[in-house]
Design a protein around this motif. Structure first.
Motif, mmCIF file in Angstrom:
data_model
loop_
_atom_site.group_PDB
_atom_site.id
_atom_site.type_symbol
_atom_site.label_atom_id
_atom_site.label_comp_id
_atom_site.label_asym_id
_atom_site.label_seq_id
_atom_site.Cartn_x
_atom_site.Cartn_y
_atom_site.Cartn_z
ATOM 1 N N SER A 122 0.856 -1.184 0.000
ATOM 2 C CA SER A 122 0.000 0.000 0.000
ATOM 3 C C SER A 122 0.889 1.230 0.000
ATOM 4 O O SER A 122 2.061 1.168 0.370
ATOM 5 N N THR A 123 0.299 2.344 -0.418
ATOM 6 C CA THR A 123 1.050 3.596 -0.471
ATOM 7 C C THR A 123 0.079 4.729 -0.228
ATOM 8 O O THR A 123 -1.103 4.629 -0.563
ATOM 9 N N ARG A 124 0.579 5.800 0.375
ATOM 10 C CA ARG A 124 -0.290 6.934 0.688
ATOM 11 C C ARG A 124 -0.124 7.997 -0.397
ATOM 12 O O ARG A 124 0.994 8.416 -0.697
ATOM 13 N N THR A 129 -5.159 6.165 1.024
ATOM 14 C CA THR A 129 -4.244 5.024 1.068
ATOM 15 C C THR A 129 -4.635 4.074 -0.056
ATOM 16 O O THR A 129 -5.795 3.651 -0.143
ATOM 17 N N VAL A 130 -3.681 3.806 -0.928
ATOM 18 C CA VAL A 130 -3.930 2.961 -2.104
ATOM 19 C C VAL A 130 -3.359 1.573 -1.834
ATOM 20 O O VAL A 130 -2.163 1.423 -1.581
ATOM 21 N N HIS A 131 -4.226 0.563 -1.846
ATOM 22 C CA HIS A 131 -3.804 -0.818 -1.644
ATOM 23 C C HIS A 131 -3.799 -1.549 -2.982
ATOM 24 O O HIS A 131 -4.792 -1.498 -3.722
ATOM 25 N N TYR A 148 -7.027 -2.101 -7.415
ATOM 26 C CA TYR A 148 -6.653 -1.137 -6.372
ATOM 27 C C TYR A 148 -7.836 -0.895 -5.451
ATOM 28 O O TYR A 148 -8.976 -0.771 -5.917
ATOM 29 N N SER A 157 -14.123 3.078 1.423
ATOM 30 C CA SER A 157 -13.166 2.566 0.438
ATOM 31 C C SER A 157 -13.813 2.289 -0.918
ATOM 32 O O SER A 157 -15.013 2.014 -1.018
ATOM 33 N N LEU A 177 -10.288 -5.212 3.481
ATOM 34 C CA LEU A 177 -10.469 -3.835 3.003
ATOM 35 C C LEU A 177 -11.934 -3.448 2.797
ATOM 36 O O LEU A 177 -12.230 -2.274 2.559
#
Ligand SMILES: [Zn+2]
Length: 249
Positions: A122-124, A129-131, A148, A157, A177
């Protein structure tokens, strides 16, 4: 004296207004979307535009589009109907591109803009927050396709499935998620799950409040819109978006 809204609310004994949990979603035709978070983080997902027959005319001028760079471009996999414009958009806009390292290197995305992820990572990006989650498909020349899930600070989400068939690990995407909104590939044909299988995937694995069908009606032999509506049209959670028209979901 200036009072913040939350302090004013506290003084008046009222609960502060919770921050909005709505995504502003614009379908760009096929699997392409602009998604804007309540905090203003603007993401483009699979922005195939120039040769996409369903993309709105206003979105086909990549140079003009790139003058307002998105916070990031999210790419599910390397196929032309998702990735064809990504190199140009990246070069013109300077925006970071999220995808697997294999795909971003193959597309020759400038190295400084390669924001690589892989399944489970994941990245912010801004307040989102992108999973990266699995998709059951293929990707040239190597690496793998992704979906994603975008999560807001309040927990709401949105899941872009990418190109996929249904698969058992969708149960884990739900468990971990629990997407509230699903941008659902329903096009079928020779390339992925058809509307009936897509409906089964939702029924079997997910509990979203909003479903947005995509990747249909663009070209042969994908399911047409009437075929998709025939299967999904009776589900009140399904929103049929018009390319280029933003919806708050
Ligand atoms: Zn595709």
């Amino acid at each position: 004296m200036l009072l913040s809204l939350s302090l004013l609310a506290a003084l008046l004994g009222a609960a502060p207004t919770p921050p909005s949990q709505e995504f502003r979603v614009t379908w760009l035709g096929h699997a392409g979307f602009e998604v804007v978070s309540p905090g203003g983080t603007r993401l483009l997902i699979d922005p195939w535009l120039k040769e996409n027959p369903r993309a709105p005319e206003a979105w086909k001028d990549l140079a003009r589009l790139a003058r307002t760079p998105p916070a990031a471009i999210l790419l599910t996999h390397s196929h032309g109907d998702h990735a064809q414009d990504v190199h140009t958009l990246a070069r013109l806009s300077g925006a970071p591109v999220v995808g697997t390292g294999e795909t971003l290197r193959w597309l020759k995305v400038p190295e400084a803009q390669q924001h690589t992820v892989n399944v489970g990572g994941s990245t912010r990006i801004g307040d989102v927050t992108v999973h990266a989650v699995p998709a059951m498909h293929s990707c040239e020349p190597d690496g793998r396709p992704l979906g994603y899930v975008l999560v807001l600070p309040g927990g709401r989400s949105l899941y872009h499935t990418g190109d996929t068939w249904l698969f058992g690990d969708m149960a884990l995407v739900q468990e971990l998620l629990h997407p509230d909104i699903i941008l659902l590939n329903v096009g079928g044909g020779r390339y992925g799950m058809d509307p009936r299988t897509a409906a089964l995937a939702v029924r079997k694995y997910f509990r979203p409040s909003v479903i947005v069908p995509m990747h249909f009606g663009t070209f042969e032999p994908l399911a047409t819109e009437p075929q998709a509506r025939e299967v999904l049209g009776s589900d009140p959670r399904v929103h049929w978006l018009t390319p280029g028209i933003a919806a708050s979901l």
